[in-house]
Design a protein around this motif. Sequence first.
Motif, PDB file in Angstrom:
ATOM      1  N   TRP A   1      17.004  16.157 -44.637  1.00 61.03           N
ATOM      2  CA  TRP A   1      16.167  16.708 -43.576  1.00 61.03           C
ATOM      3  C   TRP A   1      16.831  17.896 -42.891  1.00 61.03           C
TER       4      TRP A   1
ATOM      5  N   THR B   1       9.061  26.232 -38.051  1.00 59.04           N
ATOM      6  CA  THR B   1       8.440  25.216 -38.900  1.00 59.04           C
ATOM      7  C   THR B   1       8.682  25.476 -40.378  1.00 59.04           C
TER       8      THR B   1
ATOM      9  N   LEU C   1       5.878  20.574 -45.160  1.00 61.35           N
ATOM     10  CA  LEU C   1       6.446  19.336 -45.691  1.00 61.35           C
ATOM     11  C   LEU C   1       6.403  19.341 -47.213  1.00 61.35           C
TER      12      LEU C   1
ATOM     13  N   PHE D   1       2.947  12.015 -46.908  1.00 58.64           N
ATOM     14  CA  PHE D   1       2.744  13.136 -45.995  1.00 58.64           C
ATOM     15  C   PHE D   1       1.340  13.701 -46.176  1.00 58.64           C
TER      16      PHE D   1
ATOM     17  N   THR E   1       0.796  20.211 -44.192  1.00 62.65           N
ATOM     18  CA  THR E   1       1.342  19.932 -42.865  1.00 62.65           C
ATOM     19  C   THR E   1       2.711  20.580 -42.734  1.00 62.65           C
ATOM     20  N   GLU E   2       2.998  21.097 -41.552  1.00 61.27           N
ATOM     21  CA  GLU E   2       4.307  21.669 -41.258  1.00 61.27           C
ATOM     22  C   GLU E   2       4.956  20.862 -40.136  1.00 61.27           C
ATOM     23  N   TRP E   3       6.275  20.785 -40.196  1.00 63.02           N
ATOM     24  CA  TRP E   3       7.037  20.167 -39.112  1.00 63.02           C
ATOM     25  C   TRP E   3       7.994  21.203 -38.551  1.00 63.02           C
ATOM     26  N   SER E   4       8.134  21.170 -37.244  1.00 64.09           N
ATOM     27  CA  SER E   4       9.127  22.025 -36.586  1.00 64.09           C
ATOM     28  C   SER E   4      10.502  21.387 -36.756  1.00 64.09           C
TER      29      SER E   4
ATOM     30  N   ARG F   1      12.401  20.670 -34.396  1.00 65.72           N
ATOM     31  CA  ARG F   1      12.398  19.640 -33.355  1.00 65.72           C
ATOM     32  C   ARG F   1      11.806  18.337 -33.885  1.00 65.72           C
ATOM     33  N   ARG F   2      10.673  18.429 -34.581  1.00 73.02           N
ATOM     34  CA  ARG F   2      10.008  17.242 -35.139  1.00 73.02           C
ATOM     35  C   ARG F   2      10.878  16.583 -36.209  1.00 73.02           C
ATOM     36  N   VAL F   3      11.532  17.385 -37.019  1.00 71.94           N
ATOM     37  CA  VAL F   3      12.432  16.851 -38.045  1.00 71.94           C
ATOM     38  C   VAL F   3      13.590  16.111 -37.381  1.00 71.94           C
TER      39      VAL F   3
ATOM     40  N   HIS G   1      12.520  12.856 -36.256  1.00 71.52           N
ATOM     41  CA  HIS G   1      12.387  11.966 -37.410  1.00 71.52           C
ATOM     42  C   HIS G   1      13.765  11.416 -37.815  1.00 71.52           C
TER      43      HIS G   1
END
Length: 186
Positions: A73, A137, A140, A146, A150-153, A155-157, A160
């Motif tokens: 990640w 971002t 994914l 998933f 979709t995208e993750w920032s 921060r979101r990663v 996680h």
Amino acid sequence: MAIDQDTTPDPTQAPAAPAGERADLLEVLAKHRHFLRFTTRDLTDEQAGLRTTDSELCLGGLIKHVTAAERNWADFIVDGPSVMGDFTAMTEADWARRADEFRMLPGETLAGVLADYAEVARRTDELVATLPDLGATQPLPKAPWFQAETEWSARRVLMHIIAETAQHAGHADIVRESLDGAKSMG
């Protein structure tokens, strides 16, 4: 008359510690890492590889899995989904290799597993401290779990990674208690 100030970083000085949101993320991650590592205190390599419940999980394997997940990640934050591959195209052999993350293999030691985890943690902490934008971002990777497109920032990663570490620290506590009655808390 204004005096010009030299803004060149002094290489003999440690970089400033992260503050605000970054400090909060690092503090929570450090707490959950501690509890995960704590479950292995005073164990032998053999004990770290024992399954103590009906699950396939052992303490060394849990730490190996969390290490691999955090490494992947963190690499994803920097380099995007290509570092993780396409989970929809994985073969049976690929899944078997991934399953090896959850067990101690011949020749592996608890000390080695913990050292690898410490190095990954150090790299992640450095990334959190130096990443220019926690809002940046990445799309994914392709995986059945998933949602497509979709995208993750970053921060979101990181959230996680924290959730994954906390969840597996709980699993590890159960495995350890089943091994010899030792608990992380209580």
